[in-house]
Design an enzyme around this catalytic site. Sequence first.
Site, PDB file in Angstrom:
ATOM      1  N   TYR A   1       0.675  -0.984  -0.178  1.00  0.00           N
ATOM      2  CA  TYR A   1       0.447   0.054   0.218  1.00  0.00           C
ATOM      3  C   TYR A   1       0.893   1.231  -0.245  1.00  0.00           C
ATOM      4  O   TYR A   1       0.575   2.576  -0.805  1.00  0.00           O
ATOM      5  CB  TYR A   1      -1.221   0.320   1.033  1.00  0.00           C
ATOM      6  CG  TYR A   1      -1.507   1.017   1.581  1.00  0.00           C
ATOM      7  CD1 TYR A   1      -2.731   1.552   0.335  1.00  0.00           C
ATOM      8  CD2 TYR A   1      -1.766   1.969   2.445  1.00  0.00           C
ATOM      9  CE1 TYR A   1      -3.593   2.751   1.062  1.00  0.00           C
ATOM     10  CE2 TYR A   1      -2.752   3.187   2.449  1.00  0.00           C
ATOM     11  CZ  TYR A   1      -3.433   3.627   1.815  1.00  0.00           C
ATOM     12  OH  TYR A   1      -3.978   5.080   1.099  1.00  0.00           O
TER      13      TYR A   1
ATOM     14  N   LYS B   1       1.072   4.353  -3.052  1.00  0.00           N
ATOM     15  CA  LYS B   1       0.701   5.703  -2.915  1.00  0.00           C
ATOM     16  C   LYS B   1       2.329   6.541  -2.750  1.00  0.00           C
ATOM     17  O   LYS B   1       2.517   7.637  -3.710  1.00  0.00           O
ATOM     18  CB  LYS B   1       0.575   5.924  -1.221  1.00  0.00           C
ATOM     19  CG  LYS B   1      -0.535   5.080  -0.712  1.00  0.00           C
ATOM     20  CD  LYS B   1      -2.036   5.425  -1.600  1.00  0.00           C
ATOM     21  CE  LYS B   1      -2.287   6.756  -0.533  1.00  0.00           C
ATOM     22  NZ  LYS B   1      -3.518   7.223  -1.716  1.00  0.00           N
TER      23      LYS B   1
ATOM     24  N   HIS C   1     -47.864  23.169  39.482  1.00  0.00           N
ATOM     25  CA  HIS C   1     -49.849  23.563  39.270  1.00  0.00           C
ATOM     26  C   HIS C   1     -50.495  25.371  39.821  1.00  0.00           C
ATOM     27  O   HIS C   1     -49.289  25.060  40.885  1.00  0.00           O
ATOM     28  CB  HIS C   1     -50.802  22.183  39.613  1.00  0.00           C
ATOM     29  CG  HIS C   1     -49.991  21.341  39.608  1.00  0.00           C
ATOM     30  ND1 HIS C   1     -50.317  20.586  38.080  1.00  0.00           N
ATOM     31  CD2 HIS C   1     -49.897  19.498  39.965  1.00  0.00           C
ATOM     32  CE1 HIS C   1     -49.921  20.038  38.030  1.00  0.00           C
ATOM     33  NE2 HIS C   1     -49.299  19.112  39.237  1.00  0.00           N
TER      34      HIS C   1
ATOM     35  N   VAL D   1     -49.243  26.427  43.603  1.00  0.00           N
ATOM     36  CA  VAL D   1     -48.345  25.439  44.445  1.00  0.00           C
ATOM     37  C   VAL D   1     -46.680  26.221  44.317  1.00  0.00           C
ATOM     38  O   VAL D   1     -46.103  26.970  43.226  1.00  0.00           O
ATOM     39  CB  VAL D   1     -47.783  24.153  43.429  1.00  0.00           C
ATOM     40  CG1 VAL D   1     -46.486  23.611  43.891  1.00  0.00           C
ATOM     41  CG2 VAL D   1     -49.056  23.362  43.450  1.00  0.00           C
TER      42      VAL D   1
END
Length: 377
Positions: A107, A111, A284, A287
């Site tokens: 390889y 290259k 709520h 609260v």
Amino acid sequence: MKILVTGANGFIGKNLLMHLREKSEIEVVPFTREHTEADLPALLKGIDWVIHLAGINRPEDPSEFVTGNAGLTQVLCQAVRDAVQQNGRKIPVIYTSSIQAERENDYGSSKRAAEEALLALSEDTGNPVHIYRLPNVFGKWARPNYNSAVATFCHNVARDLPVPINDPDALINLVYVDDVISHFLTLMEGKSNASGIFAEVDPVYQITVGDLANQLNRFKATRDNLITEPVGTGLTRALYATYVSYLPPERFTYTVPQHGDERGVFVEMLKTQDAGQFSFFTAHPGVTRGGHYHHSKTEKFLVIKGKACFRFRHMLTGEFYELFTAGDKPEIVETVPGWTHDITNVGDDELVCMLWANEIFDRDSPDTFSCPVGTEA
């Protein structure tokens, strides 16, 4: 600007094309496996830059290294040479070589032969050539179980599969695909400070195979412990982006703990190692939540929906203060050590409030002490 990209369907190519197509002034001409070498002269017509990514790295027959790396590059160089001679206009070439070009293997030799063809092109014609000897490139869309440990590990960890490790102490050098592309774009825009034919991508990260696997498993664990890694910069940022890109769609979501009572719900979303945690809660109408003080812990509240009254009382002086905020006006309310505080939903609808605390809640040492605030000075 018109750019020919060879290997356009490869890992780097897919990422590069996405970046290039985001720029309206750039036209991309792809060269893929569907093309042949004979197509190159025609594809080069009107081209301003060539980014040569195509190559072979894991062939069935080692002879394919020669044809796929050196051979294709030689044909490309001849096509560029002919185009330069015919048109009198140079076509700069960017080539992704490999650090393997320095080594004596099939390889690496192929290259290096490709590099030599490009060097000859530059010497013969003066045509600009830029060669990048890249280490392991990682990022989204790399093929797992091929030639990238990062891709394989990310794919496997994201799917609860075993991670194959032969030598946990083996050191690997990495560059992030977005950094590679950024260097290419900077070069083509004439903003690069690089000189000479051989160029480098930075930063180059180093990590052992074992540490890589451990980091990816920590990413995975955040869904259980809610503690995120420092993913904002550097290698951890790039690895996290890569890891998440390998999640299958059915794992795009996960649940987080929710604690509910008659007041509403409290949900922890995200915890950090050194910058606290993020949560949200609901209340709520009518609260009140809180009614406590801290010695060192600090918090930031942001009402997303509804109307709220925040009340404070100084633990030493008894000084009282209250304020009102609502979801239609983004406003941060800070809690201050030494002041007991609470929040009341004074609207008609559910209150939704984001909360950041500067530290992760520690049940053994919560730094939270109950003390009613009261409603009057």
